[in-house]
Write a protein that holds these residues in place. Structure first.
Motif, PDB file in Angstrom:
ATOM      1  N   LEU A   1       0.662  -1.242  -0.030  1.00 15.67           N
ATOM      2  CA  LEU A   1       0.027   0.061  -0.024  1.00 15.67           C
ATOM      3  C   LEU A   1       1.103   1.119   0.029  1.00 15.67           C
ATOM      4  O   LEU A   1       0.480   2.260  -0.735  1.00 15.67           O
ATOM      5  N   ALA A   2       1.887   1.138   0.806  1.00 12.35           N
ATOM      6  CA  ALA A   2       2.842   2.214   0.679  1.00 12.35           C
ATOM      7  C   ALA A   2       3.572   2.700  -0.583  1.00 12.35           C
ATOM      8  O   ALA A   2       3.680   3.653  -0.854  1.00 12.35           O
ATOM      9  N   MET A   3       3.723   1.503  -1.045  1.00 14.00           N
ATOM     10  CA  MET A   3       4.396   1.701  -2.526  1.00 14.00           C
ATOM     11  C   MET A   3       3.524   2.067  -3.530  1.00 14.00           C
ATOM     12  O   MET A   3       3.874   2.805  -4.216  1.00 14.00           O
ATOM     13  N   THR A   4       2.296   1.787  -3.098  1.00 18.41           N
ATOM     14  CA  THR A   4       1.270   2.433  -4.347  1.00 18.41           C
ATOM     15  C   THR A   4       0.907   3.766  -4.047  1.00 18.41           C
ATOM     16  O   THR A   4       0.684   4.771  -5.228  1.00 18.41           O
ATOM     17  N   VAL A   5       0.980   4.092  -2.785  1.00 17.10           N
ATOM     18  CA  VAL A   5       0.702   5.664  -2.630  1.00 17.10           C
ATOM     19  C   VAL A   5       1.884   6.500  -3.099  1.00 17.10           C
ATOM     20  O   VAL A   5       1.812   7.684  -3.570  1.00 17.10           O
ATOM     21  N   SER A   6       3.155   5.962  -2.718  1.00 15.75           N
ATOM     22  CA  SER A   6       4.345   6.493  -3.049  1.00 15.75           C
ATOM     23  C   SER A   6       4.325   6.855  -4.658  1.00 15.75           C
ATOM     24  O   SER A   6       4.788   7.874  -5.219  1.00 15.75           O
ATOM     25  N   SER A   7       4.011   5.815  -5.174  1.00 20.03           N
ATOM     26  CA  SER A   7       3.990   5.819  -6.695  1.00 20.03           C
ATOM     27  C   SER A   7       2.825   6.908  -7.341  1.00 20.03           C
ATOM     28  O   SER A   7       3.227   7.540  -8.105  1.00 20.03           O
ATOM     29  N   LEU A   8       1.721   6.939  -6.894  1.00 25.84           N
ATOM     30  CA  LEU A   8       0.782   7.785  -7.048  1.00 25.84           C
ATOM     31  C   LEU A   8       1.267   9.421  -6.717  1.00 25.84           C
ATOM     32  O   LEU A   8       0.999  10.298  -7.471  1.00 25.84           O
ATOM     33  N   GLY A   9       1.862   9.325  -5.471  1.00 26.87           N
ATOM     34  CA  GLY A   9       2.278  10.803  -5.094  1.00 26.87           C
ATOM     35  C   GLY A   9       3.318  11.176  -6.209  1.00 26.87           C
ATOM     36  O   GLY A   9       3.435  12.318  -6.531  1.00 26.87           O
ATOM     37  N   ARG A  10       4.236  10.255  -6.697  1.00 27.07           N
ATOM     38  CA  ARG A  10       5.266  10.872  -7.534  1.00 27.07           C
ATOM     39  C   ARG A  10       4.876  11.124  -8.859  1.00 27.07           C
ATOM     40  O   ARG A  10       5.350  12.186  -9.687  1.00 27.07           O
ATOM     41  N   SER A  11       3.700  10.606  -9.088  1.00 31.11           N
ATOM     42  CA  SER A  11       3.153  10.713 -10.388  1.00 31.11           C
ATOM     43  C   SER A  11       2.626  12.330 -10.322  1.00 31.11           C
ATOM     44  O   SER A  11       2.454  13.155 -11.051  1.00 31.11           O
TER      45      SER A  11
END
Length: 550
Positions: free
Chosen positions: A375-385
């Motif tokens: 979940l943290a990886m997903t949120v981080s990816s969305l945040g970088r986008s």
């Protein structure tokens, strides 16, 4: 399938073991009776025939020698001769399970132990070739198939999906791919590009993509470990207690043991494509999350328990990967094993291919931790986008990020991982709420998406911190350009306006630590320093680095 007419009018092959009498044939033809034939089942049976001739001293049962063996016809006493045909070579292939043991004349116990075979592999055209002949003879003789599992391979096409043809000029020779990318890359592409039964496109460029996306990622991770392990003289024989391991270590070890379990089960089910793709995913997570998030643990000067845990964890991952990869990429796996294991333990197995395949320790699997980290990886990816869309570099700190999740379970998990998200997105605060608007739900009854919203307001304090990070980035790049070793200490010199001077003062400790700078000096650099001019946010700045001697 139709009847199999397995005789062939050829000179070379397994002689058809049928004899006939020319005299009886003539009489039967005249009387319109069926022709009579005798099938001889063994050399011993042939030797027992009345009036046998030509068999003594005969060691080669092929033509033309076997054609000289005759015996007396039991009906009329005339000469019996072998018919001139040989047996279809597919009969020989189909007889392989029996012929390899000279069964039933020898090795009956060994044959029963090894029959049926566990596994067979060939291309799809063998469904009417070898697979068929194996089935036909095995069902006829043993009333059961002669293999338990089969991988049936699809054909290989060119990069555009066309059949390879010399006339079209689209043939890719193995030699050119092996010379350009290596055997391991070719093997990995064929294993993972598509399931075995599917046709697959093939080109040197597609194999080279495997090198870039997987093998280089693995090799860079290995190289990172070796570089810092050598600097710190890490000894893998030093034990580290599993109790109290940092959360990041426990996560990757959980992922590793899940990987071992899943790969083993996939290979047991004859699914090398699924197994390979799982290894690929793990290597990406190992490199892009575990190693990247652990870099500071390897960089820091203190050789404490946290650094030892990081070394031990990464070492375990790499050694296990070498063993998992051994059937897929034997050469790279061997290289990793020899340097990681044999170089420090001469009593270890001589080769990775002589070691036992890894076994999963499911007691180390933490599914909740795995889900929270994912979940943290997903949120981080969305945040970088979101940062990219707002044209904000990750080096620029932001005040906060608002994350809307789908359940209380996700909220708790993300709060648990908040420190990792803070670092990944370079924000000061993470606010997690429940309530993603959704017009659809997943099978679990949850909205299908997570929302991430960044606070893009940047005050002076945040701007200064962003400038400090940018200066560190420029100095790190200059270290590489100057040819400094990663462990070299340096002196840093700078010239710039008020903002540069302010940031160099207020963030001096951070900049020195990140760049291994013993001093930060305002003014012109001395002779021998490596200097460059930069433009940062419209301001001109001159930076210089000089290696500290001794």
């Amino acid at each position: 399938n139709g009847d199999w007419a397995f005789s062939r009018e050829r000179d070379w092959g397994t002689p058809l073991n049928i004899w006939h009498c020319g005299s009886c044939d003539a009489q039967n033809l005249a009387e319109r009776k069926p022709l009579e034939r005798e099938c001889v089942g063994s050399v011993e049976e042939l030797k027992a025939k009345p009036g046998i001739s030509g068999i003594e001293g005969l060691s080669d049962l092929h033509r033309p020698y076997i054609d000289e063996v005759t015996y007396d016809c039991p009906q009329c006493g005339a000469e019996m001769r072998r018919v001139p045909e040989v047996i279809d070579c597919w009969f020989d292939s189909g007889a392989m399970p029996f012929a390899q043991w000279h069964y039933p004349f020898e090795n009956q116990a060994l044959f029963e132990e090894r029959f049926p075979a566990d596994y067979i592999c060939e291309a799809v055209d063998q469904t009417r070739g070898w697979f068929y002949s194996l089935h036909a003879l095995s069902i006829l003789l043993k009333e059961q198939p002669c293999f338990s599992n089969v991988i049936c391979l699809g054909h290989i096409l060119d990069a555009t999906g066309e059949k390879m043809s010399k006339s079209k000029g689209n043939v890719v020779t193995p030699e050119e791919v092996l010379d350009a990318s290596g055997a391991d890359a070719l093997r990995w592409y064929l294993y993972t590009s598509s399931p075995p039964g599917n046709v697959r496109r093939f080109s040197g460029e597609l194999v080279e993509e495997v090198v870039r996306k997987f093998l280089l990622t693995l090799w860079n991770t290995y190289s990172f470990f070796v570089t810092y392990a050598n600097i710190d003289k890490f000894d893998p024989r030093t034990s580290v207690s599993q109790e109290g391991l940092p959360e990041l270590d426990r996560w990757i070890l959980s992922e590793l043991n899940q990987l071992v379990d899943r790969v083993t089960r996939s290979l047991d089910q004859y699914d090398p494509t699924g197994a390979g793709r799982m290894i690929e995913d793990f290597v990406q997570d190992l490199s892009n999350w575990y190693v990247r998030r652990s870099r500071r643990r390897f960089w820091k000067s203190e050789n404490d328990a946290d650094k030892q845990a990081a070394y031990t964890t990464l070492y375990q991952c790499l050694v296990t990967l070498a063993k998992l990869l051994a059937p897929f990429t034997p050469f790279i796996a061997e290289e990793l094993y020899q340097n990681l294991v044999r170089s420090v333990d001469k009593s270890a197995a001589e080769s990775v291919h002589l070691t036992d395949y890894p076994q999963a320790d499911l007691s180390q699997v933490d599914e909740e931790l795995s889900a929270d980290t994912r979940l943290a990886m997903t949120v981080s990816s969305l945040g970088r986008s979101a940062r990219a869309k707002a044209n904000l570099k990750v080096r620029q700190p932001l005040a906060k990020v608002l994350v809307k999740v789908r359940s209380k379970r996700e909220q708790a998990g993300l709060n648990r991982m908040a420190s990792q998200v803070l670092e990944e997105l370079n924000v000061k605060r993470v606010d997690v709420t429940i309530g993603v608007p959704a017009t659809a739900v997943t099978a679990e009854g949850l909205p299908p998406t997570i929302e991430v919203e960044l606070d893009t307001n940047i005050d002076q304090k945040l701007a200064d911190e962003g400038l400090a990070r940018e200066l560190v980035h420029r100095l790190q790049t200059m270290r590489k350009q100057a040819g400094f070793d990663i462990a070299d200490y340096i002196e840093t010199y700078y010239q710039g306006g008020d903002s540069i001077q302010r940031v160099m003062r207020e963030f001096a400790s951070y900049i020195r630590q990140e760049t291994l700078s013993q001093t930060l000096t305002q003014g012109s650099p001395p002779d021998g320093a490596f200097a460059k001019s930069h433009t940062i946010d419209g301001d001109e700045v001159v930076l210089a680095v000089k290696r500290v001697s001794g």
